[in-house]
Design a protein around this motif. Structure first.
Motif, PDB file in Angstrom:
ATOM      1  N   TYR A  17      36.246  32.750  35.992  1.00 39.25           N
ATOM      2  CA  TYR A  17      37.364  31.901  36.423  1.00 39.25           C
ATOM      3  C   TYR A  17      37.890  30.983  35.329  1.00 39.25           C
ATOM      4  CZ  TYR A  17      36.791  33.599  41.139  1.00 39.25           C
ATOM      5  OH  TYR A  17      36.745  34.426  42.242  1.00 39.25           O
ATOM      6  N   PHE A  18      37.183  30.945  34.194  1.00 39.20           N
ATOM      7  CA  PHE A  18      37.652  30.197  33.030  1.00 39.20           C
ATOM      8  C   PHE A  18      37.662  31.165  31.849  1.00 39.20           C
ATOM      9  CE2 PHE A  18      36.029  27.165  36.000  1.00 39.20           C
ATOM     10  CZ  PHE A  18      36.889  26.075  35.895  1.00 39.20           C
ATOM     11  N   PRO A  19      38.759  31.902  31.682  1.00 35.28           N
ATOM     12  CA  PRO A  19      38.820  32.955  30.662  1.00 35.28           C
ATOM     13  C   PRO A  19      38.424  32.504  29.261  1.00 35.28           C
ATOM     14  CG  PRO A  19      40.735  33.071  32.100  1.00 35.28           C
ATOM     15  CD  PRO A  19      40.008  31.813  32.458  1.00 35.28           C
ATOM     16  N   ASP A  20      38.674  31.225  28.943  1.00 37.51           N
ATOM     17  CA  ASP A  20      38.299  30.742  27.610  1.00 37.51           C
ATOM     18  C   ASP A  20      36.793  30.595  27.462  1.00 37.51           C
ATOM     19  OD1 ASP A  20      38.259  28.680  29.466  1.00 37.51           O
ATOM     20  OD2 ASP A  20      38.756  27.141  27.985  1.00 37.51           O
ATOM     21  N   GLN A  21      36.049  30.748  28.567  1.00 37.92           N
ATOM     22  CA  GLN A  21      34.590  30.670  28.517  1.00 37.92           C
ATOM     23  C   GLN A  21      33.923  32.048  28.625  1.00 37.92           C
ATOM     24  OE1 GLN A  21      32.859  27.839  27.919  1.00 37.92           O
ATOM     25  NE2 GLN A  21      34.860  26.847  27.700  1.00 37.92           N
ATOM     26  N   ALA A  22      34.731  33.109  28.658  1.00 39.83           N
ATOM     27  CA  ALA A  22      34.183  34.460  28.804  1.00 39.83           C
ATOM     28  C   ALA A  22      33.280  34.829  27.618  1.00 39.83           C
ATOM     29  CB  ALA A  22      35.310  35.470  28.948  1.00 39.83           C
ATOM     30  N   LYS A  23      33.691  34.475  26.414  1.00 41.47           N
ATOM     31  CA  LYS A  23      32.877  34.774  25.239  1.00 41.47           C
ATOM     32  C   LYS A  23      31.560  34.002  25.290  1.00 41.47           C
ATOM     33  CE  LYS A  23      32.924  34.672  20.168  1.00 41.47           C
ATOM     34  NZ  LYS A  23      33.697  34.312  18.943  1.00 41.47           N
ATOM     35  N   TRP A  24      31.645  32.736  25.712  1.00 42.58           N
ATOM     36  CA  TRP A  24      30.434  31.912  25.851  1.00 42.58           C
ATOM     37  C   TRP A  24      29.469  32.532  26.859  1.00 42.58           C
ATOM     38  CZ3 TRP A  24      29.268  29.522  30.570  1.00 42.58           C
ATOM     39  CH2 TRP A  24      28.155  28.666  30.562  1.00 42.58           C
ATOM     40  N   ALA A  25      30.003  33.016  27.996  1.00 46.73           N
ATOM     41  CA  ALA A  25      29.158  33.646  29.018  1.00 46.73           C
ATOM     42  C   ALA A  25      28.500  34.902  28.465  1.00 46.73           C
ATOM     43  CB  ALA A  25      29.996  33.982  30.251  1.00 46.73           C
ATOM     44  N   ASP A  26      29.252  35.656  27.665  1.00 46.52           N
ATOM     45  CA  ASP A  26      28.701  36.876  27.057  1.00 46.52           C
ATOM     46  C   ASP A  26      27.551  36.532  26.114  1.00 46.52           C
ATOM     47  OD1 ASP A  26      28.869  39.784  26.389  1.00 46.52           O
ATOM     48  OD2 ASP A  26      29.384  38.982  24.413  1.00 46.52           O
ATOM     49  N   GLU A  27      27.731  35.461  25.341  1.00 48.91           N
ATOM     50  CA  GLU A  27      26.670  35.033  24.423  1.00 48.91           C
ATOM     51  C   GLU A  27      25.421  34.575  25.175  1.00 48.91           C
ATOM     52  OE1 GLU A  27      28.671  32.051  22.219  1.00 48.91           O
ATOM     53  OE2 GLU A  27      29.687  33.461  20.863  1.00 48.91           O
TER      54      GLU A  27
ATOM     55  N   SER B 210      45.761  42.600  45.691  1.00 49.47           N
ATOM     56  CA  SER B 210      45.025  43.859  45.718  1.00 49.47           C
ATOM     57  C   SER B 210      44.854  44.274  47.177  1.00 49.47           C
ATOM     58  CB  SER B 210      43.653  43.686  45.055  1.00 49.47           C
ATOM     59  OG  SER B 210      42.878  44.863  45.175  1.00 49.47           O
ATOM     60  N   GLU B 211      45.322  45.462  47.513  1.00 39.93           N
ATOM     61  CA  GLU B 211      45.228  46.010  48.861  1.00 39.93           C
ATOM     62  C   GLU B 211      45.820  45.063  49.899  1.00 39.93           C
ATOM     63  OE1 GLU B 211      41.183  47.074  49.592  1.00 39.93           O
ATOM     64  OE2 GLU B 211      41.163  48.641  48.054  1.00 39.93           O
ATOM     65  N   GLY B 212      46.925  44.429  49.533  1.00 44.48           N
ATOM     66  CA  GLY B 212      47.653  43.597  50.479  1.00 44.48           C
ATOM     67  C   GLY B 212      47.199  42.153  50.576  1.00 44.48           C
ATOM     68  N   TYR B 213      46.239  41.751  49.737  1.00 44.65           N
ATOM     69  CA  TYR B 213      45.729  40.384  49.781  1.00 44.65           C
ATOM     70  C   TYR B 213      45.590  39.820  48.361  1.00 44.65           C
ATOM     71  CZ  TYR B 213      44.746  41.127  54.707  1.00 44.65           C
ATOM     72  OH  TYR B 213      44.888  41.384  56.051  1.00 44.65           O
ATOM     73  N   TYR B 214      45.676  38.501  48.275  1.00 49.73           N
ATOM     74  CA  TYR B 214      45.458  37.813  46.999  1.00 49.73           C
ATOM     75  C   TYR B 214      44.610  36.575  47.271  1.00 49.73           C
ATOM     76  CZ  TYR B 214      48.981  34.363  48.455  1.00 49.73           C
ATOM     77  OH  TYR B 214      49.684  33.379  49.132  1.00 49.73           O
ATOM     78  N   THR B 215      44.082  35.977  46.218  1.00 46.91           N
ATOM     79  CA  THR B 215      43.293  34.752  46.366  1.00 46.91           C
ATOM     80  C   THR B 215      43.960  33.616  45.611  1.00 46.91           C
ATOM     81  OG1 THR B 215      41.877  35.218  44.446  1.00 46.91           O
ATOM     82  CG2 THR B 215      41.143  36.045  46.590  1.00 46.91           C
ATOM     83  N   THR B 216      43.783  32.417  46.124  1.00 48.70           N
ATOM     84  CA  THR B 216      44.299  31.221  45.462  1.00 48.70           C
ATOM     85  C   THR B 216      43.346  30.079  45.770  1.00 48.70           C
ATOM     86  OG1 THR B 216      46.242  29.779  45.161  1.00 48.70           O
ATOM     87  CG2 THR B 216      45.801  30.552  47.406  1.00 48.70           C
ATOM     88  N   GLY B 217      43.057  29.257  44.768  1.00 45.30           N
ATOM     89  CA  GLY B 217      42.081  28.203  45.027  1.00 45.30           C
ATOM     90  C   GLY B 217      41.826  27.324  43.825  1.00 45.30           C
ATOM     91  N   ILE B 218      40.638  26.741  43.815  1.00 48.76           N
ATOM     92  CA  ILE B 218      40.235  25.829  42.752  1.00 48.76           C
ATOM     93  C   ILE B 218      38.774  26.086  42.415  1.00 48.76           C
ATOM     94  CG2 ILE B 218      39.693  24.008  44.452  1.00 48.76           C
ATOM     95  CD1 ILE B 218      40.537  21.963  42.289  1.00 48.76           C
ATOM     96  N   ALA B 219      38.451  26.053  41.148  1.00 49.38           N
ATOM     97  CA  ALA B 219      37.075  26.262  40.677  1.00 49.38           C
ATOM     98  C   ALA B 219      36.711  25.139  39.725  1.00 49.38           C
ATOM     99  CB  ALA B 219      36.950  27.610  39.973  1.00 49.38           C
ATOM    100  N   SER B 220      35.436  24.736  39.754  1.00 49.90           N
ATOM    101  CA  SER B 220      34.980  23.691  38.835  1.00 49.90           C
ATOM    102  C   SER B 220      33.533  23.937  38.450  1.00 49.90           C
ATOM    103  CB  SER B 220      35.131  22.297  39.463  1.00 49.90           C
ATOM    104  OG  SER B 220      34.249  22.141  40.553  1.00 49.90           O
ATOM    105  N   TYR B 221      33.175  23.486  37.275  1.00 48.90           N
ATOM    106  CA  TYR B 221      31.783  23.609  36.838  1.00 48.90           C
ATOM    107  C   TYR B 221      31.392  22.380  36.045  1.00 48.90           C
ATOM    108  CZ  TYR B 221      33.328  24.828  32.070  1.00 48.90           C
ATOM    109  OH  TYR B 221      33.887  24.806  30.813  1.00 48.90           O
TER     110      TYR B 221
END
Length: 294
Positions: free
Chosen positions: A184-194, A228-239
């Motif tokens: 949910y935080f694309p700029d943290q994807a590399k960090w998660a991979d590491e 996707s398949e007639g539905y989407y998601t919208t919300g808020i995420a925090s860490y």
């Protein structure tokens, strides 16, 4: 000699004034401790402000009062939900009484009165509970996972595919939390991979924004995904990172909506309430145990 005595008198008077002022400040500070509201928050104390006070009273009425955006009062219905424990040793008993919040100073647009409800979730193994806003009429079910994570799902009775879900890793399952952060935080994807938790199926966002307080809290973002398949998601995420054990905690509030349902003011208010409290509003002393008759 007279001048010297006069100087001593002046010095003594000044010292008495300083001492009196010090005593007044200490008394004022200590004397107000009994006026504090019985409000606790999962997040650090600096995130709790007087704008979100809760007045706790023993109440059987299923209603809760909010402030209106124009100074009036807005009453919303209150749905009370018990969270099911995945691990239950059978020693927990039903509470003698539920102590419900009767007033919250978060501002609700009065025109949303007939579209919103408040949802209070409690569990039998602890005194505190938490409060969320949700579409009126949506039915709640809550659970506490075996690893300590917890959450609640509200379902639209007219369309079971439409839901509002709150989830909290609560410091457990670090792999789950890190994977969610990377997703949910694309700029943290590399960090998660590491960290050893690669995001193999990244989400496609149509909107992704840091919250208004991004300058202070870069770990919060609102988003909307592609349909996707007639539905989407919208919300808020925090860490956030725990300063003690260096672990990570991930919280999320997410609508799943039909593509025929456009995100509007209702969804915005529900998400903003969550954002304002950095999660749900946590309320202390929700349950009262059965009193002894001996």
């Amino acid at each position: 000699m007279k001048k010297l005595g006069f100087k001593k008198w002046i010095i003594s008077a000044v010292m008495l004034l300083i001492l009196a002022g010090t005593i007044y400040i200490i008394y004022s500070t200590w004397g107000n401790t009994d006026r504090q509201q019985p409000l606790t928050q999962i997040t650090p104390p600096h995130q709790v402000t007087e704008n979100y006070e809760v007045d706790l009273n023993a109440s059987t009425e299923k209603g809760i009062m909010f402030r209106g955006t124009h100074g009036e009062e807005v009453e919303l219905p209150l749905q009370i939900t018990k969270a099911d424990l995945s691990i239950d040793d059978g020693t927990q008993s039903e509470p003698f009484q539920i102590l419900t919040p009767t007033a919250v100073s978060y501002k609700i647009p009065p025109e949303m009165k007939d579209e919103l409800q408040a949802v209070l979730v409690y569990r039998s193994d602890m005194a505190s509970g938490y409060l969320l806003l949700a579409p009126i009429g949506w039915e709640a079910s809550a659970i506490v996972g075996a690893n300590g994570s917890y959450g609640v799902t509200l379902t639209d009775p007219s369309n079971k595919e439409q839901t509002l879900r709150y989830s909290d890793t609560a410091g457990s399952c670090q792999g789950c939390a890190i994977t969610k952060i990377g997703t949910y935080f694309p700029d943290q994807a590399k960090w998660a991979d590491e960290k050893g938790f690669t995001v193999y199926e990244p989400l496609s966002f149509t909107e992704w924004n840091q919250s208004a307080a991004a300058a202070e809290d870069e770990g919060t973002a609102t988003y909307t995904t592609s349909a996707s398949e007639g539905y989407y998601t919208t919300g808020i995420a925090s860490y956030e990172k725990d300063a003690v054990d260096e672990g990570y905690q991930f919280r999320q509030l997410e609508f799943t909506l039909s593509t025929e349902t456009t995100r509007g003011d209702l969804e915005d208010v529900v998400i903003d309430f969550f954002d304002a409290h950095h999660g749900p509003l946590t309320v202390a002393n929700v349950i009262e145990e059965q009193k002894s008759t001996e």
